[in-house]
Structure formats: C-alpha cells, structure tokens
Design a protein around this motif. Sequence first.
Motif, PDB file in Angstrom:
ATOM      1  N   LYS A  63       3.533  -9.800  -8.827  1.00 43.06           N
ATOM      2  CA  LYS A  63       4.924  -9.402  -9.074  1.00 43.06           C
ATOM      3  C   LYS A  63       5.018  -8.079  -9.829  1.00 43.06           C
ATOM      4  O   LYS A  63       6.116  -7.607 -10.106  1.00 43.06           O
ATOM      5  CB  LYS A  63       5.638 -10.505  -9.854  1.00 43.06           C
ATOM      6  CG  LYS A  63       5.706 -11.819  -9.089  1.00 43.06           C
ATOM      7  CD  LYS A  63       6.328 -12.917  -9.918  1.00 43.06           C
ATOM      8  CE  LYS A  63       6.316 -14.249  -9.173  1.00 43.06           C
ATOM      9  NZ  LYS A  63       6.848 -15.345  -9.975  1.00 43.06           N
ATOM     10  N   GLU A  65       3.930  -3.900 -10.435  1.00 41.09           N
ATOM     11  CA  GLU A  65       3.510  -2.673  -9.762  1.00 41.09           C
ATOM     12  C   GLU A  65       2.277  -2.131 -10.488  1.00 41.09           C
ATOM     13  O   GLU A  65       2.333  -1.156 -11.234  1.00 41.09           O
ATOM     14  CB  GLU A  65       4.630  -1.626  -9.744  1.00 41.09           C
ATOM     15  CG  GLU A  65       4.298  -0.426  -8.889  1.00 41.09           C
ATOM     16  CD  GLU A  65       5.424   0.589  -8.812  1.00 41.09           C
ATOM     17  OE1 GLU A  65       5.285   1.543  -8.018  1.00 41.09           O
ATOM     18  OE2 GLU A  65       6.435   0.454  -9.524  1.00 41.09           O
ATOM     19  N   THR A  66       1.161  -2.825 -10.245  1.00 32.98           N
ATOM     20  CA  THR A  66      -0.122  -2.449 -10.828  1.00 32.98           C
ATOM     21  C   THR A  66      -1.180  -2.566  -9.746  1.00 32.98           C
ATOM     22  O   THR A  66      -0.934  -3.158  -8.680  1.00 32.98           O
ATOM     23  CB  THR A  66      -0.510  -3.402 -11.987  1.00 32.98           C
ATOM     24  OG1 THR A  66      -0.643  -4.734 -11.448  1.00 32.98           O
ATOM     25  CG2 THR A  66       0.533  -3.399 -13.100  1.00 32.98           C
ATOM     26  N   LYS A  67      -2.367  -2.032 -10.020  1.00 33.01           N
ATOM     27  CA  LYS A  67      -3.483  -2.138  -9.079  1.00 33.01           C
ATOM     28  C   LYS A  67      -3.811  -3.608  -8.823  1.00 33.01           C
ATOM     29  O   LYS A  67      -3.936  -4.041  -7.676  1.00 33.01           O
ATOM     30  CB  LYS A  67      -4.699  -1.406  -9.651  1.00 33.01           C
ATOM     31  CG  LYS A  67      -5.931  -1.416  -8.767  1.00 33.01           C
ATOM     32  CD  LYS A  67      -7.067  -0.638  -9.437  1.00 33.01           C
ATOM     33  CE  LYS A  67      -8.250  -0.441  -8.528  1.00 33.01           C
ATOM     34  NZ  LYS A  67      -8.924  -1.669  -8.111  1.00 33.01           N
ATOM     35  N   LEU A  70      -1.030  -5.227  -6.701  1.00 32.32           N
ATOM     36  CA  LEU A  70      -1.064  -4.887  -5.281  1.00 32.32           C
ATOM     37  C   LEU A  70      -2.184  -5.645  -4.570  1.00 32.32           C
ATOM     38  O   LEU A  70      -1.992  -6.164  -3.464  1.00 32.32           O
ATOM     39  CB  LEU A  70      -1.239  -3.379  -5.109  1.00 32.32           C
ATOM     40  CG  LEU A  70      -1.349  -2.854  -3.678  1.00 32.32           C
ATOM     41  CD1 LEU A  70      -0.184  -3.319  -2.813  1.00 32.32           C
ATOM     42  CD2 LEU A  70      -1.449  -1.332  -3.678  1.00 32.32           C
ATOM     43  N   PHE A 135      -4.925   2.691  -5.788  1.00 34.77           N
ATOM     44  CA  PHE A 135      -3.612   2.643  -6.423  1.00 34.77           C
ATOM     45  C   PHE A 135      -3.036   4.048  -6.631  1.00 34.77           C
ATOM     46  O   PHE A 135      -2.531   4.411  -7.678  1.00 34.77           O
ATOM     47  CB  PHE A 135      -3.661   1.865  -7.746  1.00 34.77           C
ATOM     48  CG  PHE A 135      -2.306   1.347  -8.164  1.00 34.77           C
ATOM     49  CD1 PHE A 135      -1.654   0.388  -7.400  1.00 34.77           C
ATOM     50  CD2 PHE A 135      -1.668   1.830  -9.291  1.00 34.77           C
ATOM     51  CE1 PHE A 135      -0.406  -0.074  -7.757  1.00 34.77           C
ATOM     52  CE2 PHE A 135      -0.411   1.371  -9.664  1.00 34.77           C
ATOM     53  CZ  PHE A 135       0.207   0.421  -8.895  1.00 34.77           C
ATOM     54  N   VAL A 137      -0.339   6.759  -4.819  1.00 30.92           N
ATOM     55  CA  VAL A 137       0.746   6.851  -3.837  1.00 30.92           C
ATOM     56  C   VAL A 137       0.466   8.008  -2.885  1.00 30.92           C
ATOM     57  O   VAL A 137       0.241   9.143  -3.320  1.00 30.92           O
ATOM     58  CB  VAL A 137       2.110   7.049  -4.528  1.00 30.92           C
ATOM     59  CG1 VAL A 137       3.234   7.113  -3.498  1.00 30.92           C
ATOM     60  CG2 VAL A 137       2.386   5.933  -5.511  1.00 30.92           C
ATOM     61  N   TYR A 143       1.417   2.955  -0.904  1.00 35.68           N
ATOM     62  CA  TYR A 143       0.107   2.674  -1.484  1.00 35.68           C
ATOM     63  C   TYR A 143      -0.758   2.169  -0.334  1.00 35.68           C
ATOM     64  O   TYR A 143      -0.264   1.485   0.567  1.00 35.68           O
ATOM     65  CB  TYR A 143       0.193   1.565  -2.533  1.00 35.68           C
ATOM     66  CG  TYR A 143       0.882   1.953  -3.819  1.00 35.68           C
ATOM     67  CD1 TYR A 143       0.168   2.540  -4.864  1.00 35.68           C
ATOM     68  CD2 TYR A 143       2.234   1.684  -4.009  1.00 35.68           C
ATOM     69  CE1 TYR A 143       0.786   2.853  -6.069  1.00 35.68           C
ATOM     70  CE2 TYR A 143       2.863   2.002  -5.202  1.00 35.68           C
ATOM     71  CZ  TYR A 143       2.140   2.591  -6.228  1.00 35.68           C
ATOM     72  OH  TYR A 143       2.758   2.903  -7.410  1.00 35.68           O
ATOM     73  N   VAL A 180       4.776  -0.667  -0.279  1.00 32.66           N
ATOM     74  CA  VAL A 180       5.598  -0.007  -1.301  1.00 32.66           C
ATOM     75  C   VAL A 180       6.102  -1.064  -2.279  1.00 32.66           C
ATOM     76  O   VAL A 180       6.187  -2.247  -1.935  1.00 32.66           O
ATOM     77  CB  VAL A 180       6.801   0.738  -0.676  1.00 32.66           C
ATOM     78  CG1 VAL A 180       6.349   1.921   0.141  1.00 32.66           C
ATOM     79  CG2 VAL A 180       7.668  -0.195   0.157  1.00 32.66           C
ATOM     80  N   PHE A 181       6.418  -0.618  -3.470  1.00 30.32           N
ATOM     81  CA  PHE A 181       7.019  -1.512  -4.469  1.00 30.32           C
ATOM     82  C   PHE A 181       8.470  -1.081  -4.611  1.00 30.32           C
ATOM     83  O   PHE A 181       8.768   0.034  -5.023  1.00 30.32           O
ATOM     84  CB  PHE A 181       6.291  -1.379  -5.813  1.00 30.32           C
ATOM     85  CG  PHE A 181       6.626  -2.471  -6.787  1.00 30.32           C
ATOM     86  CD1 PHE A 181       5.998  -3.707  -6.706  1.00 30.32           C
ATOM     87  CD2 PHE A 181       7.576  -2.275  -7.785  1.00 30.32           C
ATOM     88  CE1 PHE A 181       6.295  -4.727  -7.607  1.00 30.32           C
ATOM     89  CE2 PHE A 181       7.883  -3.292  -8.686  1.00 30.32           C
ATOM     90  CZ  PHE A 181       7.244  -4.511  -8.597  1.00 30.32           C
ATOM     91  N   ARG A 182       9.376  -1.978  -4.212  1.00 28.39           N
ATOM     92  CA  ARG A 182      10.792  -1.623  -4.272  1.00 28.39           C
ATOM     93  C   ARG A 182      11.606  -2.846  -4.684  1.00 28.39           C
ATOM     94  O   ARG A 182      11.254  -3.976  -4.333  1.00 28.39           O
ATOM     95  CB  ARG A 182      11.283  -1.060  -2.937  1.00 28.39           C
ATOM     96  CG  ARG A 182      11.290  -2.054  -1.817  1.00 28.39           C
ATOM     97  CD  ARG A 182      11.894  -1.453  -0.565  1.00 28.39           C
ATOM     98  NE  ARG A 182      12.186  -2.513   0.378  1.00 28.39           N
ATOM     99  CZ  ARG A 182      12.117  -2.383   1.674  1.00 28.39           C
ATOM    100  NH1 ARG A 182      11.795  -1.236   2.211  1.00 28.39           N
ATOM    101  NH2 ARG A 182      12.408  -3.406   2.463  1.00 28.39           N
ATOM    102  N   TRP A 186       6.706  -6.178  -3.910  1.00 32.72           N
ATOM    103  CA  TRP A 186       5.902  -5.475  -2.909  1.00 32.72           C
ATOM    104  C   TRP A 186       6.436  -5.770  -1.512  1.00 32.72           C
ATOM    105  O   TRP A 186       6.958  -6.837  -1.247  1.00 32.72           O
ATOM    106  CB  TRP A 186       4.441  -5.917  -3.003  1.00 32.72           C
ATOM    107  CG  TRP A 186       3.749  -5.378  -4.216  1.00 32.72           C
ATOM    108  CD1 TRP A 186       3.414  -6.071  -5.340  1.00 32.72           C
ATOM    109  CD2 TRP A 186       3.336  -4.030  -4.437  1.00 32.72           C
ATOM    110  NE1 TRP A 186       2.818  -5.240  -6.245  1.00 32.72           N
ATOM    111  CE2 TRP A 186       2.750  -3.981  -5.718  1.00 32.72           C
ATOM    112  CE3 TRP A 186       3.398  -2.858  -3.678  1.00 32.72           C
ATOM    113  CZ2 TRP A 186       2.232  -2.809  -6.254  1.00 32.72           C
ATOM    114  CZ3 TRP A 186       2.889  -1.683  -4.201  1.00 32.72           C
ATOM    115  CH2 TRP A 186       2.308  -1.658  -5.476  1.00 32.72           C
TER     116      TRP A 186
END
Length: 196
Positions: A63, A65-67, A70, A135, A137, A143, A180-182, A186
């Motif tokens: 949950k 937005e980290t390596k 992802l 990680f 962009v 990613y 992508v993280f939006r 993810w």
Amino acid sequence: MLPVAACTGGGTTPGATAAPVTSSPTPSATPTATPTPTASYKPADASGRAQNVPVPVLPEAAKAETKTGLEAFARYWFQLLSYGYETGDVSRLVAITSPACRACDRATTVMKGWHEEGRWIVGGKTKTPSVSTTFTVAPDGNYQVAIQVSQSSLSYYNADGTLHQADPKPEDTGNLMLAVFRDGAWYVNNIQPIVG
C-alpha cells in the motif's frame, strides 16, 4: 483462512485435587455452541472446479509508494492471476490493471470465459521466484519491475467433464511490469515479456 483457536482438554491440572462432592443441586448445563467447520480448499481436478479458493490479500507493504511496496504489489498481482485461473473471478485483477494491457486482457478473457457454462480450468498457478525493481520513474511516468514467473500446466475442461485441451507447463519467463502509484494505490499499465 481464519485462525483456529486452541482447544483445552477436560483433564485435571497436574497437582490439583478433585473437589469434594456436595449435596447441593447442580445448575443445569448451558449448551455450548458447536464450532462450524471451515470449508477446506480443494484445487480443481478432472472431476470438477476448485472449491473454497483463498482470496489473495493485498499485503500492507504493497500500500506504500516504496521499493518494497512495489515489489509486494507485483507479487500480489500474480497471486490474483493465479486466483483468476482457479476461479474465473478476474474482478480484482481487472480493477488494478489498465485495459490497454493487451496481454492482461487476453489472459482475463480466457480465465473468465473458461469458467462460464459449467466449464473449468485445472492448473495455471503462478509463482514469482524473483521480483526486483530499481524504483526509478521512467520518462513515461512508469516504474518498472522485472519479474520471473513460473506457471503450472493448464487443462481446460468442458461442462460434461471431457478434457478440451491440455497445455504443458510453459517455460519460466521474465516479464516487465509497468506500474504507477496513483490515488494512494499501485496500478498496472502494462506487462510484457522480457526478450533476451
């Protein structure tokens, strides 16, 4: 799967002595609820479809937005793919995958279609022995995650129980996931094979 609470036996504790018997009336026993047995998972086989397939749960790490987040998400995505092959339920997979991903769309169409009108699929479970990302962009905003995928053989059964087609175990493949993280989650834009 729900955790099962440990049961205690009805024996006496070591070193304890039995209470003396008295003549006072004994209160009526309160009936105890009989635990409901949880249905056990049964994979699909030649005699029928899978039953009680555990639904993959998004890991807490996935949950963020980290390596690590992802990589956890990429593994979860492939667990949903396995779930789709076993059940035909691709709703969770579709919800986190772009319709522009042609390979994803082809796979979900097959999974959903082969679980209609009494048909089913045996096999197709996927494992992800290796998942890694730098990680970083990319210029397109995605990613990239490199994923080694191993999938079991697949057999497609008709509603009358006859085998329609059996595919051998495919070779393990390398795949590149673009994500992508939006909106705090993810989302997969594409998955494509890594060509050597």
